[in-house]
Design an enzyme around this catalytic site. Structure first.
Site, short mmCIF file in Angstrom:
data_model
loop_
_atom_site.label_atom_id
_atom_site.label_comp_id
_atom_site.label_asym_id
_atom_site.label_seq_id
_atom_site.Cartn_x
_atom_site.Cartn_y
_atom_site.Cartn_z
N TYR A 4 45.86 29.14 48.12
CA TYR A 4 45.13 28.75 49.27
C TYR A 4 43.50 28.15 48.85
CZ TYR A 4 48.35 30.04 53.04
OH TYR A 4 49.31 30.32 53.70
N GLY A 5 43.04 29.02 47.61
CA GLY A 5 41.76 29.09 47.62
C GLY A 5 41.13 27.82 47.17
N CYS A 25 38.58 38.47 47.74
CA CYS A 25 39.74 37.75 47.89
C CYS A 25 40.87 39.15 47.74
CB CYS A 25 39.81 36.93 46.68
SG CYS A 25 41.57 36.26 46.23
N THR A 26 41.55 39.00 48.66
CA THR A 26 42.79 40.13 48.47
C THR A 26 43.52 40.17 47.10
OG1 THR A 26 44.43 38.72 49.75
CG2 THR A 26 42.93 40.32 50.85
N HIS A 27 43.56 39.32 46.35
CA HIS A 27 44.04 39.40 45.05
C HIS A 27 43.40 40.30 44.07
CE1 HIS A 27 46.97 36.09 46.27
NE2 HIS A 27 47.44 36.26 45.39
N ASP A 74 49.52 36.34 53.78
CA ASP A 74 48.75 36.16 52.49
C ASP A 74 49.38 34.82 52.12
OD1 ASP A 74 46.54 35.85 50.99
OD2 ASP A 74 47.45 36.94 49.32
N SER A 75 48.69 34.00 51.12
CA SER A 75 49.22 33.02 50.34
C SER A 75 50.39 33.76 49.32
CB SER A 75 48.30 32.30 49.59
OG SER A 75 47.55 33.20 48.66
N GLU A 95 48.17 36.28 39.71
CA GLU A 95 49.76 36.46 40.17
C GLU A 95 50.68 36.11 39.16
OE1 GLU A 95 51.85 34.57 44.23
OE2 GLU A 95 49.76 35.58 44.25
N CYS A 109 44.07 37.59 53.93
CA CYS A 109 43.69 36.92 52.97
C CYS A 109 42.01 36.14 53.39
CB CYS A 109 44.65 35.47 53.19
SG CYS A 109 44.05 34.07 52.14
N ASN A 110 41.31 36.24 52.96
CA ASN A 110 39.98 35.87 53.28
C ASN A 110 39.93 34.46 53.45
OD1 ASN A 110 37.91 38.42 52.61
ND2 ASN A 110 39.70 38.51 50.95
N THR A 111 40.61 33.57 52.54
CA THR A 111 40.52 32.11 52.49
C THR A 111 41.13 31.64 53.89
OG1 THR A 111 40.87 32.34 50.11
CG2 THR A 111 40.93 30.27 51.23
N1 DGL Z 1 44.36 36.21 48.78
C1 DGL Z 1 43.67 35.23 49.39
C2 DGL Z 1 42.20 35.54 49.74
O1 DGL Z 1 42.08 36.70 50.13
C3 DGL Z 1 43.52 33.83 48.28
C4 DGL Z 1 44.30 33.67 46.99
C5 DGL Z 1 44.49 32.15 47.00
O2 DGL Z 1 45.66 31.96 47.59
O3 DGL Z 1 43.83 31.42 46.48
O4 DGL Z 1 41.36 34.75 49.75
#
Ligand code: DGL
Length: 282
Positions: free
Chosen positions: A64-65, A205-207, A32-33, A173, A95-97
């Site tokens: 990453y978003g 988003c996994t966050h 993930d990011s 974060e 990470c979805n992104t």
């Molecule tokens: N955790 C990441 C996701 O699932 C993205 C968070 C990010 O880096 O913007 O999309």
């Protein structure tokens, strides 16, 4: 997660009656990011306790978003190559992104299993009684063709309120999901979902599972909140482990692309155990 990875890491693998092959002992990489993929790691670790995991956080390029797709595609190729080079037997893109931008390229370059995730829209639609479903995700995820296809495939008879949440992963974060800053953003991003009568929310988003309680507190009682962690863990098991003969408790390794100490402190805070992290200059 209340466990002591140091103890876990000291316990050598035993075999479960059958002979473990060398490839069984190679780790599963989780990428993930930043800290979001830890929510997926928890689900993986619960389902596959004997496996070794390497968790790589691309902290140097977080978030990453808001990054351009080309950048994320290049990042995906570089990160995957680095994780294969370190002996990973499979890659979970937590990470979805990154999935939306990079997973097709990554899969073209390897024959190893690459498990990806997408916003849990299908279970959210299935659980909804009002037929109005919210999706919270990064701008890049919601703009992607993958997401448009997901909506077309899974939500034909539902109204989908897709809400981009710029800044939310960063605030979770850096300041935590309980922070005032996270509260301000959640109030703003959940308002359209509540106004539309959404009774199910997919965390794309996994966050965001780190803010599950805060989201629940801002949505009507009984709102279903779904993430993709358990589904990814099930899929990883199905792809990988039918023939694995590992016993014992798997090891955990944490790495980040910069400032591993800060990352290790954050992991310690979120997972409630102390763990070192290495810097991998990917
Ligand atoms: N955790 C990441 C996701 O699932 C993205 C968070 C990010 O880096 O913007 O999309």
């Amino acid at each position: 997660m209340k466990e002591n990875p140091d103890a876990a890491n000291q316990a050598a693998h035993e075999t479960s009656g059958k002979t473990a092959r060398a490839s069984d002992r190679e780790p599963i990489a989780v990428w993930d990011s930043g800290l979001g993929g830890l929510t997926v790691l928890l689900a993986l670790r619960a389902r596959l306790p004997n496996e070794d995991f390497v968790y790589f956080a691309d902290t140097r390029h977080f978030p990453y978003g808001d990054k351009p797709e080309d950048f994320l595609r290049a990042r995906g190729r570089a990160v995957a190559a680095a994780l294969w080079a370190r002996g990973a037997k499979a890659l979970v893109v937590a990470c979805n992104t990154a999935t939306a931008a990079a997973v097709s390229d990554i899969r073209k370059e390897t024959q190893k299993p690459v498990i990806a995730l997408e916003p849990a829209l299908k279970p959210a639609v299935a659980a909804s009684k009002t037929g109005v479903v919210g999706v919270l995700a990064t701008p890049r995820t919601l703009e992607s063709q993958r997401f448009s296809r997901l909506v077309a495939d899974c939500a034909k008879n539902a109204t989908v309120i897709a809400c981009p949440c710029p800044g939310l992963a960063e605030v979770i974060e850096r300041e935590g999901a309980q922070s005032a800053a996270a509260g301000v953003l959640l109030d703003r991003y959940l308002a359209p979902l509540n106004a539309a009568g959404a009774d199910a929310v997919a965390l794309g988003c996994t966050h965001y599972p780190w803010a599950r309680k805060e989201i629940a507190a801002r949505t009507p009682a009984g709102t279903i909140i779904v993430d993709s962690g358990e589904a990814v863990a099930r899929q990883t098991e199905a792809r990988l482990l039918r023939e694995s003969h590992l016993g014992g408790r798997g090891r955990l390794i944490f790495a980040a692309s910069d400032d591993a100490e800060r990352f290790a402190r954050a992991v310690t805070r979120l997972l409630a155990f102390s763990c070192p992290a290495e810097v991998w200059p990917v």
